[in-house]
Scaffold this motif. Structure first.
Motif, mmCIF file in Angstrom:
data_model
loop_
_atom_site.group_PDB
_atom_site.id
_atom_site.type_symbol
_atom_site.label_atom_id
_atom_site.label_comp_id
_atom_site.label_asym_id
_atom_site.label_seq_id
_atom_site.Cartn_x
_atom_site.Cartn_y
_atom_site.Cartn_z
ATOM 1 N N ILE A 12 23.441 20.636 52.974
ATOM 2 C CA ILE A 12 23.614 21.326 51.692
ATOM 3 C C ILE A 12 24.426 22.603 51.904
ATOM 4 O O ILE A 12 24.152 23.365 52.842
ATOM 5 C CB ILE A 12 22.237 21.711 51.094
ATOM 6 C CG1 ILE A 12 21.376 20.463 50.831
ATOM 7 C CG2 ILE A 12 22.407 22.548 49.824
ATOM 8 C CD1 ILE A 12 21.870 19.554 49.742
ATOM 9 N N PHE A 14 25.095 25.708 49.416
ATOM 10 C CA PHE A 14 24.639 26.151 48.106
ATOM 11 C C PHE A 14 25.233 27.513 47.771
ATOM 12 O O PHE A 14 25.139 28.442 48.566
ATOM 13 C CB PHE A 14 23.110 26.259 48.116
ATOM 14 C CG PHE A 14 22.486 26.469 46.764
ATOM 15 C CD1 PHE A 14 21.887 25.402 46.103
ATOM 16 C CD2 PHE A 14 22.495 27.719 46.159
ATOM 17 C CE1 PHE A 14 21.307 25.587 44.848
ATOM 18 C CE2 PHE A 14 21.926 27.907 44.902
ATOM 19 C CZ PHE A 14 21.324 26.836 44.253
ATOM 20 N N ASN B 3 23.811 32.747 48.842
ATOM 21 C CA ASN B 3 24.399 31.487 49.304
ATOM 22 C C ASN B 3 23.717 31.042 50.605
ATOM 23 O O ASN B 3 23.264 31.870 51.387
ATOM 24 C CB ASN B 3 25.893 31.672 49.569
ATOM 25 C CG ASN B 3 26.705 31.714 48.280
ATOM 26 O OD1 ASN B 3 26.156 31.746 47.177
ATOM 27 N ND2 ASN B 3 28.020 31.716 48.419
ATOM 28 N N PHE B 4 23.673 29.744 50.803
ATOM 29 C CA PHE B 4 23.114 29.252 52.070
ATOM 30 C C PHE B 4 23.655 27.871 52.391
ATOM 31 O O PHE B 4 24.169 27.165 51.527
ATOM 32 C CB PHE B 4 21.581 29.216 52.027
ATOM 33 C CG PHE B 4 20.995 28.243 51.013
ATOM 34 C CD1 PHE B 4 20.625 28.668 49.751
ATOM 35 C CD2 PHE B 4 20.805 26.906 51.339
ATOM 36 C CE1 PHE B 4 20.087 27.779 48.824
ATOM 37 C CE2 PHE B 4 20.263 26.012 50.433
ATOM 38 C CZ PHE B 4 19.904 26.452 49.164
ATOM 39 N N SER B 5 23.533 27.514 53.675
ATOM 40 C CA SER B 5 23.755 26.141 54.122
ATOM 41 C C SER B 5 22.467 25.671 54.762
ATOM 42 O O SER B 5 21.787 26.451 55.435
ATOM 43 C CB SER B 5 24.919 26.070 55.118
ATOM 44 O OG SER B 5 26.139 26.354 54.436
ATOM 45 N N TYR B 6 22.116 24.430 54.513
ATOM 46 C CA TYR B 6 20.831 23.915 54.998
ATOM 47 C C TYR B 6 20.960 22.451 55.378
ATOM 48 O O TYR B 6 21.521 21.659 54.621
ATOM 49 C CB TYR B 6 19.756 24.062 53.908
ATOM 50 C CG TYR B 6 18.435 23.382 54.271
ATOM 51 C CD1 TYR B 6 17.566 23.974 55.171
ATOM 52 C CD2 TYR B 6 18.080 22.151 53.719
ATOM 53 C CE1 TYR B 6 16.374 23.367 55.525
ATOM 54 C CE2 TYR B 6 16.889 21.532 54.062
ATOM 55 C CZ TYR B 6 16.041 22.143 54.962
ATOM 56 O OH TYR B 6 14.858 21.529 55.304
#
Lengths: 385, 385
Positions: A12, A14, B3-6
């Motif tokens: 993801i 986001f 914001n993030f990446s996961y």
């Protein structure tokens, strides 16, 4: 808690500006099919952002994937995919586009008639092209799961398939892409997410506290932020909460170790297949009626739902359950989604038609106890007139 | 929401009897190193279950990985791994064993001095042997994350590293393996999980509703089921809820899009490194003191914590915060984990020693605002005497 196995490897990204990450996620030598719907992504600039991120990478476009995507439409995309030797499918849109992309990805490399993929619920899928998504509507959770719902227009069949081969490799969730949604789609998305959660939560207790509290948290988020998104469509924090909530509502986490219902979806799907109602409209119609019909079997979880989601602690059990169902209905209506068949110009003639479709599709034992028969479905629909 | 990446691709198999799944997860031609700790897995039958599942697969054992696993011990395992051409590391134990296995997996294929892995916080790790785990203690979350904490006994340095290369390929979580834990380890595990959650939750508000409600749900689970596990160690449902809660507490989901603190862990780590206290004991000592010291900066989230976790709605802000901190301390004590340095025979001499270690390790700007200096750490420890 029941035993379970769980894995979800979708990457993801986001937040605002994350569409630029496409560059890192898609191989430079890929041949990309950009699949999308009706063209709103042209008007709101999302398609331009996608093309900017993919600059220098060979890409083709396939437009026109409709809501409740049609097998017939998707087979045109499959032909394009094979003809142009596409190596990566990029869905840009909402759940219907992503569901469609999953089918394209599996069908393009399927050796027999791709309708088999759907007829066998995905069991025969052994490979698929890699796919990713840029999500532009918070609703279905398709961006982080392995499911897809496809409609065969010719026969009014709306059916699903699952395969671990069609998990998106990545999904980009930029909440600002949802600012320009029509209110109807925002409202539908909230109702869809809400029903996804309760299908996995309002069943019978198995003392699964993580799953229950996660479900209750997501429902509270939808109650709080759904109306705000209608009132102020460009509130980033609200759109962000709805988007992450919708993804979590159907990415497999809530269903770990618990029973699941899905009767509302199965019955609703037939209504969409037959009469073309929006997916969320059918859920808003069927869900309260399913609960009225099954309130004894679901009593313990309906009471938990009444207390933890609606703060209903006074009055006897029956009153609290009735009030919780009524408040749910009012919430759907407040999101702009009507909850009676008659609101959509449909009447009791729907009942035998839906029952016949359920029987035709072999969906004759629905719900968490596998005891909702077509006769029960008829009773449920009678409560939804 | 930030914001993030996961992404988290660890395959989970959860429930009684799932150890048999090892058979499906480890290649038949693998050469497996079974890494474990002090031998409790021999007494409770877990090691026998592992061997039964691996029948016909070549395996070696490495026993003796201690709590707060020592670099020196693990380097012996690295030598064995290289000598026997091991292709798969299987950790059987709690967080220390899994953390150790992560180091073994990375170090065995590292070209330079493996201490570099830790000195550079994992940044130089470019590959690792595949690893999996059979978890026997609900606590650290290491079974579903990419982190590892290693202690160099010779220099009393306790340091962590992260690398996506050391995510377990799979983890098997059978709650019944935790029945035979000593009360001290059960209590420690609950405190450890609790502090993992609050490190990611009691910071400052960014309107991240999924993350907040998931965090609050996990805390409520620990409050409810932690004491039950002490009272009735063989209650499967309780052990299952604690195990899944502990995994969710530190698998990356709670930290998506929100600030994180970790000051308690950083200060606590130095206390373990210097004086050998259990990890959870140091957290129980430091956490209330961190909150007392930072209560103004954390005011909004402490009030949310007070209301949603402890149901504190009456009284002024200061009173509610003080009560929430006090109740947290009482909960740790009820789990059998003392919350004062003096409870462990330590006094103010600890303060300059910990400060010196923090400075030596460059941990001079801790917390979600990166403004907890060694002088602040001294004030915090003074509140924990």
């Amino acid at each position: 808690m029941k035993n379970f196995s769980y894995r979800n490897a979708t990457q993801i990204h986001f937040g605002q500006g994350q569409i630029a990450k496409l560059r890192d996620e898609i191989p430079a030598d890929a041949r990309v099919l950009i699949a999308y719907g009706g063209g709103s992504i042209k008007r709101n600039g999302v398609l331009a952002q996608v093309h900017a991120a993919l600059e220098g990478i060979t890409s083709f476009e396939f437009a026109g994937i409709e809501p409740n995507p049609h097998f017939e439409t998707l087979m045109d995309a499959v032909a394009l995919t094979r003809r142009e030797k596409i190596t990566f499918i990029l869905a840009v849109g909402g759940g219907s586009v992503i569901d469609g992309a999953k089918f394209i990805a599996a069908a393009a490399v399927y050796r027999n008639d791709p309708w088999e993929i759907i007829q066998t619920y995905g069991a025969k899928v052994t490979q698929a092209l890699p796919l990713g998504s840029v999500l532009t509507l918070a609703a279905t959770g398709s961006e982080m799961n392995n499911g897809s719902v496809i409609t065969r227009a010719a026969t009014q069949d709306k059916l699903f398939f699952h395969s671990d081969h069609v998990y998106p490799k990545f999904s980009i969730l930029d909440p600002s892409t949802t600012y320009s949604l029509p209110a109807r789609q925002t409202g539908n998305g909230v109702v869809d997410s809400f029903v996804h959660v309760v299908e996995q939560y309002v069943t019978y207790p198995v003392n699964a506290k993580v799953q229950d509290r996660f479900a209750e948290g997501l429902l509270l988020n939808l109650l709080e932020d759904g109306p705000k998104a209608l009132a102020k469509p460009e509130d980033y924090a609200v759109r962000a909460n709805l988007m992450w909530t919708a993804t979590m509502a159907l990415n497999g986490l809530l269903s770990t170790g618990v029973p699941a219902d899905w009767a509302t979806h199965m019955i609703g799907q037939e209504i969409t297949g037959l009469y073309g109602l929006d997916h969320a409209q059918t859920l808003a119609i069927v869900q309260p009626a399913v609960w009225m019909h099954t309130r004894e079997a679901k009593k313990a979880k309906l009471l938990q739902y009444a207390e933890r989601v609606w703060d209903l602690v006074d009055g006897d059990d029956d009153t609290r359950i009735t009030t919780a169902i009524e408040k749910t209905r009012q919430f759907f209506e407040a999101m702009g989604v009507k909850t009676r068949l008659s609101d959509y110009g449909l009447d009791a003639a729907v009942i035998p038609a839906v029952v016949a479709k359920l029987e035709q599709h072999g969906h004759v034992r629905l719900g968490e106890h596998a005891n909702i028969t077509p006769a029960d479905a008829a009773s449920i629909l009678a409560l939804a007139l």
